[in-house]
Design a protein around this motif. Structure first.
Motif, PDB file in Angstrom:
ATOM      1  N   PHE A 253       0.824  -1.201   0.000  1.00  0.00           N
ATOM      2  CA  PHE A 253       0.000   0.000   0.000  1.00  0.00           C
ATOM      3  C   PHE A 253       0.862   1.256   0.000  1.00  0.00           C
ATOM      4  O   PHE A 253       0.514   2.276  -0.614  1.00  0.00           O
ATOM      5  CB  PHE A 253      -0.922  -0.008   1.220  1.00  0.00           C
ATOM      6  CG  PHE A 253      -1.832   1.185   1.304  1.00  0.00           C
ATOM      7  CD1 PHE A 253      -2.785   1.416   0.322  1.00  0.00           C
ATOM      8  CD2 PHE A 253      -1.727   2.087   2.359  1.00  0.00           C
ATOM      9  CE1 PHE A 253      -3.625   2.525   0.389  1.00  0.00           C
ATOM     10  CE2 PHE A 253      -2.558   3.195   2.432  1.00  0.00           C
ATOM     11  CZ  PHE A 253      -3.509   3.404   1.455  1.00  0.00           C
ATOM     12  N   LYS A 254       2.017   1.183   0.653  1.00  0.00           N
ATOM     13  CA  LYS A 254       2.920   2.335   0.659  1.00  0.00           C
ATOM     14  C   LYS A 254       3.416   2.651  -0.747  1.00  0.00           C
ATOM     15  O   LYS A 254       3.624   3.816  -1.101  1.00  0.00           O
ATOM     16  CB  LYS A 254       4.112   2.070   1.586  1.00  0.00           C
ATOM     17  CG  LYS A 254       3.884   2.451   3.042  1.00  0.00           C
ATOM     18  CD  LYS A 254       5.182   2.445   3.817  1.00  0.00           C
ATOM     19  CE  LYS A 254       4.970   2.969   5.238  1.00  0.00           C
ATOM     20  NZ  LYS A 254       6.245   2.997   6.005  1.00  0.00           N
ATOM     21  N   CYS A 257       0.719   4.629  -2.423  1.00  0.00           N
ATOM     22  CA  CYS A 257       0.685   5.996  -1.871  1.00  0.00           C
ATOM     23  C   CYS A 257       1.851   6.836  -2.385  1.00  0.00           C
ATOM     24  O   CYS A 257       1.703   8.041  -2.618  1.00  0.00           O
ATOM     25  CB  CYS A 257       0.705   5.937  -0.342  1.00  0.00           C
ATOM     26  SG  CYS A 257      -0.774   5.243   0.410  1.00  0.00           S
ATOM     27  N   LEU A 479      -7.867  12.215   1.478  1.00  0.00           N
ATOM     28  CA  LEU A 479      -7.247  10.933   1.831  1.00  0.00           C
ATOM     29  C   LEU A 479      -5.840  10.829   1.233  1.00  0.00           C
ATOM     30  O   LEU A 479      -4.933  10.271   1.868  1.00  0.00           O
ATOM     31  CB  LEU A 479      -8.123   9.775   1.348  1.00  0.00           C
ATOM     32  CG  LEU A 479      -9.473   9.612   2.055  1.00  0.00           C
ATOM     33  CD1 LEU A 479     -10.295   8.513   1.392  1.00  0.00           C
ATOM     34  CD2 LEU A 479      -9.273   9.295   3.537  1.00  0.00           C
ATOM     35  N   ILE A 480      -5.661  11.356   0.032  1.00  0.00           N
ATOM     36  CA  ILE A 480      -4.333  11.342  -0.583  1.00  0.00           C
ATOM     37  C   ILE A 480      -3.354  12.176   0.241  1.00  0.00           C
ATOM     38  O   ILE A 480      -2.200  11.771   0.459  1.00  0.00           O
ATOM     39  CB  ILE A 480      -4.413  11.868  -2.030  1.00  0.00           C
ATOM     40  CG1 ILE A 480      -5.112  10.850  -2.936  1.00  0.00           C
ATOM     41  CG2 ILE A 480      -3.012  12.165  -2.572  1.00  0.00           C
ATOM     42  CD1 ILE A 480      -5.323  11.326  -4.352  1.00  0.00           C
ATOM     43  N   ALA A 483      -2.390  10.225   3.240  1.00  0.00           N
ATOM     44  CA  ALA A 483      -1.482   9.139   2.851  1.00  0.00           C
ATOM     45  C   ALA A 483      -0.075   9.665   2.594  1.00  0.00           C
ATOM     46  O   ALA A 483       0.928   9.025   2.977  1.00  0.00           O
ATOM     47  CB  ALA A 483      -2.021   8.431   1.616  1.00  0.00           C
ATOM     48  N   GLU A 484       0.031  10.845   1.972  1.00  0.00           N
ATOM     49  CA  GLU A 484       1.340  11.416   1.690  1.00  0.00           C
ATOM     50  C   GLU A 484       2.064  11.820   2.967  1.00  0.00           C
ATOM     51  O   GLU A 484       3.281  11.679   3.077  1.00  0.00           O
ATOM     52  CB  GLU A 484       1.187  12.623   0.757  1.00  0.00           C
ATOM     53  CG  GLU A 484       0.815  12.271  -0.660  1.00  0.00           C
ATOM     54  CD  GLU A 484       1.737  11.238  -1.266  1.00  0.00           C
ATOM     55  OE1 GLU A 484       2.969  11.357  -1.106  1.00  0.00           O
ATOM     56  OE2 GLU A 484       1.242  10.291  -1.889  1.00  0.00           O
ATOM     57  N   TRP A 486       1.686  10.360   5.823  1.00  0.00           N
ATOM     58  CA  TRP A 486       2.066   9.083   6.439  1.00  0.00           C
ATOM     59  C   TRP A 486       3.369   8.533   5.854  1.00  0.00           C
ATOM     60  O   TRP A 486       4.301   8.194   6.589  1.00  0.00           O
ATOM     61  CB  TRP A 486       0.923   8.078   6.256  1.00  0.00           C
ATOM     62  CG  TRP A 486       1.248   6.680   6.678  1.00  0.00           C
ATOM     63  CD1 TRP A 486       1.747   6.277   7.878  1.00  0.00           C
ATOM     64  CD2 TRP A 486       1.108   5.494   5.882  1.00  0.00           C
ATOM     65  NE1 TRP A 486       1.925   4.913   7.896  1.00  0.00           N
ATOM     66  CE2 TRP A 486       1.541   4.411   6.691  1.00  0.00           C
ATOM     67  CE3 TRP A 486       0.642   5.252   4.594  1.00  0.00           C
ATOM     68  CZ2 TRP A 486       1.524   3.097   6.226  1.00  0.00           C
ATOM     69  CZ3 TRP A 486       0.623   3.949   4.129  1.00  0.00           C
ATOM     70  CH2 TRP A 486       1.060   2.895   4.941  1.00  0.00           C
ATOM     71  N   ILE A 487       3.449   8.455   4.513  1.00  0.00           N
ATOM     72  CA  ILE A 487       4.664   7.875   3.924  1.00  0.00           C
ATOM     73  C   ILE A 487       5.842   8.855   3.960  1.00  0.00           C
ATOM     74  O   ILE A 487       6.983   8.455   3.734  1.00  0.00           O
ATOM     75  CB  ILE A 487       4.421   7.405   2.478  1.00  0.00           C
ATOM     76  CG1 ILE A 487       4.097   8.576   1.554  1.00  0.00           C
ATOM     77  CG2 ILE A 487       3.351   6.346   2.418  1.00  0.00           C
ATOM     78  CD1 ILE A 487       4.140   8.200   0.088  1.00  0.00           C
TER      79      ILE A 487
END
Length: 574
Positions: A253-254, A257, A479-480, A483-484, A486-487
């Motif tokens: 999933f990473k 992302c 959500l994007i 996610a950004e 997070w990574i």
């Protein structure tokens, strides 16, 4: 509405400047006179307007020339911002996410972009703002958001210009690395400056030609790619070989992302068509039609290209990660692996034209945004940036943008990559925020119509995706962004990294700080959002007579309903 007011509405669409075309003086005198300021004559008494109404009025009455034609807008929508993102950066996406992750990332961002451009088409057609749609944020959100998103959006164009010049120099080194790259930076820098100083018509014709070249190249690559997959070339039949080995998804999933930021860079500038629409003669007709072409660009050029690339190039190909410049392009790698000798050189020439096209658009996009912000009553930028000459050129904004372009000479520096990494960190997430703000603006436009007792009957172009598209667009983009973040905190294959976080997410705290700076400078904290009942739905519109507009739109919709289903299907997509 009286006939006199109606006449005023017509004259408000004209550019009030001296007619240089009928000047009988010498060529030198005409050139010198063309740089003098345009004489704008207000066609309304603005003394009784509120500050926000004045801002809306001035934003829609810049004396820019309406020299672009429908064909310019059409090709700008189809291929105007096809740049090094799709031709080169997609290779990095492939190596990190795998063919499946690349495709999923592109599809998700593509859907969000489609929601954005259709929402933007609706509000930008209703309020055709000379120079930039950014001022719509001040109308429907708040002046603070206008300033924040406007500056960050302008910065994204401003920083991209020297980056594209560097990309041009590195692309040429594919053929000849004996000449200093700064020579090529200088040559193409001068070309870009000259084109933009010749005016919007020269810019439009340049983009028209370059867009055709890029579109034909991508279509040719897709056809060639299908042939190579089916067995034409040295590798024989490829099929889905690389989807099985090394695999469809890298880093789980990473990996998906991680493809979002690169996808944003690839899709970036899609909204440029809305900026250019204000310099066309009939944006009411040309803008909705042009924005619908974005669907085809997304589907054909981004999604299909991503699929073809995933079939042709293994995600563990050494050149994807270790290659430099165009040698890392999956397009070049694909045809080279297929044993085709000449096509890599053709693709390299296409990458060169694409980078030049985007660099050219950087000057156009940034200068229009800066000029638009400078003429508004809130004082977003010094007034000098709003200087427009008699040929409709925002001259000071163009000069300023070109001066920043001199950073392209950093190509000679050993730290060039590090410098641009941190420069891009200033606007790393800004594209997602700008796109989300467009969707929110569309939602608030629809809500303001409802709250103020008005209806879609007076809306010139209604987005086919409606409010559902804007709402889902905001959710996906939100959500994007999460996610950004997070990574960026926990990068792939690494422990938590402060440096990576700031490189990818510096724009987030920067925009918060900018919002506070604006309110502190103005000595009052404005409401986070303007009250819906106070939103100005009239000033700055091209169609002043709302009842007449309703009648015209009703007739057009009645004619549309009488057409056969295949015509309606065609008009939905085209």
């Amino acid at each position: 509405m009286t006939d006199s007011n109606k006449d005023k509405s017509i004259s408000s669409e004209q550019v009030y400047s001296e007619d240089l075309d009928h000047d009988n003086s010498s060529i030198v005198s005409r050139v010198v006179n063309s740089f003098k300021p345009a004489a704008v004559k207000p066609d309304l008494d603005i003394s009784q307007m509120s500050d926000l109404e004045k801002a809306n009025y001035f934003a829609s009455h810049q004396p820019l020339q309406q020299s672009l034609k429908s064909r310019h807008l059409f090709w700008l929508a189809i291929g105007g911002v096809l740049g090094s993102g799709i031709f080169v950066s997609s290779g990095y996406n492939l190596s990190i996410a795998g063919p499946g992750g690349l495709l999923v990332g592109y599809v998700i961002v593509a859907y969000a972009i489609l929601c954005v451009v259709l929402s933007l088409a609706e509000i930008a057609t209703q309020f055709t703002v000379a120079g930039s749609f950014i001022s719509l944020f001040g109308r429907f959100l708040s002046p603070a958001f206008n300033w924040v998103f406007g500056l960050v959006y302008a910065l994204s164009w401003l920083i991209s210009l020297p980056s594209e010049l560097v990309a041009i120099a590195l692309t040429i080194q594919y053929w000849n690395d004996s000449i200093s790259p700064s020579v090529w930076v200088a040559i193409f820098y001068v070309l870009i400056v000259v084109i933009n100083l010749f005016g919007v018509k020269a810019w439009g014709e340049t983009e028209f030609i370059l867009s055709i070249i890029k579109v034909l190249a991508v279509i040719g690559f897709i056809i060639l790619g299908i042939c190579i997959i089916c067995g034409v070339g040295d590798q024989g039949y490829i099929g889905a070989r690389y989807w099985h080995n090394p695999g469809s998804f890298n880093n789980g999933f990473k990996g998906v992302c991680s493809s979002f930021i690169s996808a944003a860079f690839t899709f970036g500038g899609t909204e440029l068509v809305a900026i250019a629409s204000s310099e066309t003669k009939n944006p009411r007709k040309s803008l909705p039609k042009a924005t619908k072409q974005v669907f085809w660009r997304i589907t054909l050029f981004y999604i299909v290209s991503a699929i073809i690339i995933g079939f042709l190039v293994p995600s563990n190909d050494d050149l994807l990660l270790n290659g430099s410049g165009v040698s890392a392009s999956p397009f070049v790698i694909a045809v080279s692996n297929g044993g085709i000798k000449v096509v890599p050189h053709i693709m390299n020439a296409v990458v060169l034209s694409a980078s030049f096209s985007v660099g050219n658009s950087c000057v156009y996009g940034c200068s229009r945004v800066l000029a638009s912000m400078a003429v508004q009553e809130q004082g977003f930028l010094p007034r000098i940036f709003g200087y427009v000459d008699r040929k409709g050129r925002p001259l000071v904004a163009i000069i300023f943008t070109c001066l920043i372009g001199l950073l392209g000479f950093l190509v000679e520096s050993a730290n060039e990559g590090t410098v641009f990494t941190w420069l891009f960190s200033v606007c790393s997430l800004s594209s997602f925020f700008t796109w989300a703000a467009i969707c929110v603006t569309h939602i608030r436009f629809r809500r303001a119509l409802y709250i103020q007792g008005r209806s879609l009957d007076e809306v010139i172009f209604v987005s086919p995706m409606g409010l559902v598209g804007s709402i889902t667009g905001v959710i996906i983009l939100g959500l994007i962004i999460i996610a950004e973040i997070w990574i960026s905190i926990w990068p792939i294959g690494q422990s938590a990294s402060v440096s990576t976080f700031w490189q990818n997410c510096l724009s987030l705290p920067l925009m918060i700080v900018m919002w506070f700076i604006y309110n502190i400078y103005n000595k009052s904290f404005s409401p986070l959002l303007i009250d819906l009942k106070d939103i100005d739905l009239d000033s700055g519109r091209r169609d002043w007579d709302v009842e007449l507009l309703k009648q015209e739109l009703a007739e057009e919709r009645l004619q549309y309903q009488s057409k056969p289903f295949y015509y309606k299907l065609y008009k939905f997509f085209c």
